[in-house]
Design a protein around this motif. Structure first.
Motif, PDB file in Angstrom:
ATOM      1  N   ALA A  89      13.347  18.286   2.850  1.00 48.38           N
ATOM      2  CA  ALA A  89      12.188  17.505   3.266  1.00 48.38           C
ATOM      3  C   ALA A  89      12.303  16.089   2.716  1.00 48.38           C
ATOM      4  CB  ALA A  89      10.897  18.154   2.779  1.00 48.38           C
ATOM      5  N   VAL A  90      11.736  15.144   3.454  1.00 48.84           N
ATOM      6  CA  VAL A  90      11.734  13.739   3.061  1.00 48.84           C
ATOM      7  C   VAL A  90      10.311  13.339   2.696  1.00 48.84           C
ATOM      8  CG1 VAL A  90      12.023  11.375   3.904  1.00 48.84           C
ATOM      9  CG2 VAL A  90      13.708  13.119   4.487  1.00 48.84           C
ATOM     10  N   THR A  91      10.160  12.735   1.523  1.00 47.95           N
ATOM     11  CA  THR A  91       8.878  12.129   1.162  1.00 47.95           C
ATOM     12  C   THR A  91       9.047  10.618   1.167  1.00 47.95           C
ATOM     13  OG1 THR A  91       9.412  12.363  -1.191  1.00 47.95           O
ATOM     14  CG2 THR A  91       8.083  14.094  -0.185  1.00 47.95           C
ATOM     15  N   VAL A  92       7.948   9.926   1.388  1.00 49.25           N
ATOM     16  CA  VAL A  92       7.997   8.477   1.618  1.00 49.25           C
ATOM     17  C   VAL A  92       7.336   7.728   0.474  1.00 49.25           C
ATOM     18  CG1 VAL A  92       7.350   6.626   3.225  1.00 49.25           C
ATOM     19  CG2 VAL A  92       7.932   8.911   4.104  1.00 49.25           C
ATOM     20  N   LYS A  93       8.005   6.680   0.011  1.00 47.79           N
ATOM     21  CA  LYS A  93       7.458   5.794  -1.010  1.00 47.79           C
ATOM     22  C   LYS A  93       7.332   4.387  -0.419  1.00 47.79           C
ATOM     23  CE  LYS A  93       7.498   8.913  -4.308  1.00 47.79           C
ATOM     24  NZ  LYS A  93       6.256   9.397  -4.935  1.00 47.79           N
ATOM     25  N   GLU A  94       6.723   3.524  -1.188  1.00 39.01           N
ATOM     26  CA  GLU A  94       6.500   2.161  -0.696  1.00 39.01           C
ATOM     27  C   GLU A  94       7.811   1.410  -0.489  1.00 39.01           C
ATOM     28  OE1 GLU A  94       3.743  -1.752  -1.740  1.00 39.01           O
ATOM     29  OE2 GLU A  94       3.954  -0.118  -3.183  1.00 39.01           O
ATOM     30  N   ASP A  95       8.804   1.666  -1.352  1.00 41.09           N
ATOM     31  CA  ASP A  95      10.055   0.908  -1.269  1.00 41.09           C
ATOM     32  C   ASP A  95      11.288   1.799  -1.127  1.00 41.09           C
ATOM     33  OD1 ASP A  95       9.870   2.057  -3.712  1.00 41.09           O
ATOM     34  OD2 ASP A  95      10.378   0.265  -4.874  1.00 41.09           O
ATOM     35  N   CYS A  96      11.098   3.072  -0.731  1.00 39.73           N
ATOM     36  CA  CYS A  96      12.234   3.980  -0.566  1.00 39.73           C
ATOM     37  C   CYS A  96      11.756   5.257   0.112  1.00 39.73           C
ATOM     38  CB  CYS A  96      12.858   4.305  -1.925  1.00 39.73           C
ATOM     39  SG  CYS A  96      11.765   5.271  -3.005  1.00 39.73           S
ATOM     40  N   PHE A  97      12.659   6.169   0.320  1.00 37.44           N
ATOM     41  CA  PHE A  97      12.285   7.530   0.707  1.00 37.44           C
ATOM     42  C   PHE A  97      13.089   8.483  -0.157  1.00 37.44           C
ATOM     43  CE2 PHE A  97      15.686   6.273   3.564  1.00 37.44           C
ATOM     44  CZ  PHE A  97      16.509   7.387   3.687  1.00 37.44           C
ATOM     45  N   ASN A  98      12.521   9.650  -0.403  1.00 38.61           N
ATOM     46  CA  ASN A  98      13.084  10.573  -1.375  1.00 38.61           C
ATOM     47  C   ASN A  98      13.602  11.832  -0.690  1.00 38.61           C
ATOM     48  OD1 ASN A  98      12.917  12.900  -3.437  1.00 38.61           O
ATOM     49  ND2 ASN A  98      12.727  11.070  -4.723  1.00 38.61           N
ATOM     50  N   VAL A  99      14.840  12.230  -1.056  1.00 37.41           N
ATOM     51  CA  VAL A  99      15.466  13.426  -0.504  1.00 37.41           C
ATOM     52  C   VAL A  99      16.080  14.221  -1.644  1.00 37.41           C
ATOM     53  CG1 VAL A  99      17.243  14.332   1.033  1.00 37.41           C
ATOM     54  CG2 VAL A  99      15.987  12.265   1.670  1.00 37.41           C
TER      55      VAL A  99
ATOM     56  N   ASN B 127       6.966   6.207  14.982  1.00 39.31           N
ATOM     57  CA  ASN B 127       7.105   4.749  14.924  1.00 39.31           C
ATOM     58  C   ASN B 127       6.309   4.151  13.768  1.00 39.31           C
ATOM     59  OD1 ASN B 127       8.876   4.551  17.047  1.00 39.31           O
ATOM     60  ND2 ASN B 127       7.281   4.217  18.590  1.00 39.31           N
ATOM     61  N   ASP B 128       5.204   4.798  13.409  1.00 41.23           N
ATOM     62  CA  ASP B 128       4.442   4.339  12.236  1.00 41.23           C
ATOM     63  C   ASP B 128       5.279   4.472  10.970  1.00 41.23           C
ATOM     64  OD1 ASP B 128       2.179   3.785  13.777  1.00 41.23           O
ATOM     65  OD2 ASP B 128       1.424   5.835  13.568  1.00 41.23           O
TER      66      ASP B 128
ATOM     67  N   MET C  57       0.842  -1.200   0.000  1.00 40.22           N
ATOM     68  CA  MET C  57       0.000   0.000   0.000  1.00 40.22           C
ATOM     69  C   MET C  57       0.876   1.248   0.000  1.00 40.22           C
ATOM     70  SD  MET C  57      -2.818   1.283   2.815  1.00 40.22           S
ATOM     71  CE  MET C  57      -3.899  -0.108   2.516  1.00 40.22           C
ATOM     72  N   GLU C  58       0.493   2.238  -0.803  1.00 41.62           N
ATOM     73  CA  GLU C  58       1.234   3.487  -0.849  1.00 41.62           C
ATOM     74  C   GLU C  58       1.121   4.230   0.485  1.00 41.62           C
ATOM     75  OE1 GLU C  58       3.169   4.967  -3.006  1.00 41.62           O
ATOM     76  OE2 GLU C  58       3.052   3.481  -4.618  1.00 41.62           O
ATOM     77  N   TRP C  59       2.159   5.002   0.804  1.00 37.41           N
ATOM     78  CA  TRP C  59       2.215   5.760   2.057  1.00 37.41           C
ATOM     79  C   TRP C  59       1.034   6.717   2.180  1.00 37.41           C
ATOM     80  CZ3 TRP C  59       4.278   6.114   6.683  1.00 37.41           C
ATOM     81  CH2 TRP C  59       4.367   7.339   7.338  1.00 37.41           C
ATOM     82  N   LYS C  60       0.730   7.453   1.128  1.00 37.05           N
ATOM     83  CA  LYS C  60      -0.337   8.453   1.220  1.00 37.05           C
ATOM     84  C   LYS C  60      -1.719   7.808   1.322  1.00 37.05           C
ATOM     85  CE  LYS C  60      -0.984   9.282  -3.732  1.00 37.05           C
ATOM     86  NZ  LYS C  60      -1.053  10.321  -4.787  1.00 37.05           N
ATOM     87  N   ASP C  61      -1.835   6.560   0.873  1.00 37.71           N
ATOM     88  CA  ASP C  61      -3.109   5.852   0.999  1.00 37.71           C
ATOM     89  C   ASP C  61      -3.279   5.291   2.409  1.00 37.71           C
ATOM     90  OD1 ASP C  61      -3.709   6.348  -1.666  1.00 37.71           O
ATOM     91  OD2 ASP C  61      -2.673   4.528  -2.344  1.00 37.71           O
ATOM     92  N   LYS C  62      -2.180   4.833   2.987  1.00 36.04           N
ATOM     93  CA  LYS C  62      -2.255   4.264   4.336  1.00 36.04           C
ATOM     94  C   LYS C  62      -2.489   5.335   5.388  1.00 36.04           C
ATOM     95  CE  LYS C  62      -0.034   1.004   7.454  1.00 36.04           C
ATOM     96  NZ  LYS C  62       1.037  -0.003   7.622  1.00 36.04           N
ATOM     97  N   TYR C  63      -1.899   6.513   5.165  1.00 40.63           N
ATOM     98  CA  TYR C  63      -2.056   7.610   6.119  1.00 40.63           C
ATOM     99  C   TYR C  63      -2.561   8.851   5.384  1.00 40.63           C
ATOM    100  CZ  TYR C  63       0.517   4.632   9.319  1.00 40.63           C
ATOM    101  OH  TYR C  63       0.903   3.586  10.108  1.00 40.63           O
ATOM    102  N   PRO C  64      -3.867   8.972   5.208  1.00 42.08           N
ATOM    103  CA  PRO C  64      -4.436  10.150   4.539  1.00 42.08           C
ATOM    104  C   PRO C  64      -4.286  11.402   5.407  1.00 42.08           C
ATOM    105  CG  PRO C  64      -6.173   8.729   5.390  1.00 42.08           C
ATOM    106  CD  PRO C  64      -4.890   7.985   5.587  1.00 42.08           C
ATOM    107  N   LYS C  65      -4.779  12.491   4.896  1.00 38.85           N
ATOM    108  CA  LYS C  65      -4.574  13.793   5.540  1.00 38.85           C
ATOM    109  C   LYS C  65      -5.069  13.838   6.982  1.00 38.85           C
ATOM    110  CE  LYS C  65      -5.152  18.734   4.703  1.00 38.85           C
ATOM    111  NZ  LYS C  65      -5.680  19.754   3.755  1.00 38.85           N
TER     112      LYS C  65
END
Length: 333
Positions: free
Chosen positions: A70-80, A16-17, A1-9
């Motif tokens: 800023a760090v953004t989160v992906k399903e299999d990585c994080f972006n900087v 820890n999540d 599941m994508e990060w933004k779908d698992k944790y909406p606004k």
């Protein structure tokens, strides 16, 4: 599941999540990145915001308006900074790019940007303080036109224990010769100061104040139907007149209580514990043990390094350094 779908606004994730979301290898890389941000650039991951395109992102900086990256989160990585971190090489590349962002261009990097923001914040604070002082001066001049200045905002706070008295008590106790009159005086001074502070702060929480000259309870501020105090500026400088002739402004009453370091705040349980136990002390030994416990708590809060002032300034006369030197002397004997 994508990060933004698992944790909406409306579902902000805890730290820890975030860690649990990452695969073990990515989690290890993120923790390493987080550590490097703190150690190399003294910035921390605590400025969260929601981006429609990426979901919850994590800003690294020292304030909301001075972010390094800023760090953004992906399903299999994080972006900087446009780099997707999936292994040690991509982590190294991201850290190198972070260093470029930190150093900046034309000698105006992150440190210079942060210093400029802090300087502007200080200048704005000075300007606000000048406006406040000017406004309050005008308010006070208008107020004293119809008020006796000798009976306006005349406070009587219970005294603190002197450093000399406390030192003499401990010196005598170390020699097995307790001065019981001095012991009672110190204990009662602690007790009365804690008692007055508790009563005053409980009243202020209800929008009331206690007259320092006759003990009458006066209405000091507007209270909402839920019990919370409404302290608008228009109410703070209106005089509250007591039947004994003295008058107070709610603003100066609260401000003066804080300025003389009356006990309270997060250390209230310490003061309340002393208040509860002191009346039950019937002999010199029990009194000395309780006073020593309270002084020890002063020493502990002083040495803890926790944010906020030590409780010792609430109870003992002198500057923080003077009291610190005294307590060090007492506990090094």
């Amino acid at each position: 599941m994508e990060w933004k779908d698992k944790y909406p606004k409306k579902s902000k994730p805890a730290y820890n999540d975030l860690l649990d979301f990452f695969q073990p290898q990515i989690r290890e890389l993120f923790l390493r990145f987080d550590q490097e941000m703190r150690e190399q650039f003294n910035v921390r991951n605590k400025y969260h915001r929601y981006l429609p395109s990426a979901g919850w992102s994590y800003g690294y900086g020292r304030s909301y308006n001075c972010e390094l990256l800023a760090v953004t989160v992906k399903e299999d990585c994080f972006n900087v900074l446009g780099i997707s971190i999936t292994d040690k090489d991509s982590l190294r590349a991201a850290l190198e790019k972070a260093k470029i962002a930190y150093d900046g261009e034309k000698n105006f990097g992150y440190e210079e940007r942060y210093a400029a923001i802090c300087a502007k914040k200080r200048a704005d604070q000075i300007a606000r303080s000048k406006r406040r002082v000017s406004r309050e001066k005008a308010e006070m001049e208008k107020l004293i036109e119809n008020t006796d200045p000798g009976k306006l905002n005349q406070f009587k706070w219970c005294k603190k224990v002197t450093r000399n008295d406390l030192y003499r008590l401990y010196q005598g106790e170390s020699k097995g010769l307790i001065d019981e009159a001095l012991l009672d005086d110190i204990g009662l001074t602690f007790y009365m100061r804690c008692k007055q502070a508790k009563e005053v702060r409980e009243c202020m929480d209800k929008g009331q104040i206690i007259c320092h000259h006759c003990g009458a309870i006066l209405t000091g501020g507007r209270v909402s139907p839920t019990g919370s105090v409404l302290t608008k500026n228009t109410d703070n400088y209106i005089p509250i007149v007591c039947g004994c002739g003295y008058s107070y402004t709610y603003r100066e009453y609260r401000r003066n209580c804080n300025s003389v370091n009356m006990p309270g705040g997060r250390a209230a349980p310490i003061f309340d514990n002393f208040l509860h136990k002191w009346p039950g002390c019937r002999d010199a030994k029990s009194k000395m043990l309780l006073i020593d416990w309270l002084v020890h708590e002063c020493h502990v809060t002083l040495m803890s390094g926790a944010k906020g002032r030590s409780v010792c300034v609430n109870l003992i006369e002198g500057s923080l350094k003077q009291i610190s030197d005294l307590l060090e002397k007492l506990y090094s004997q």
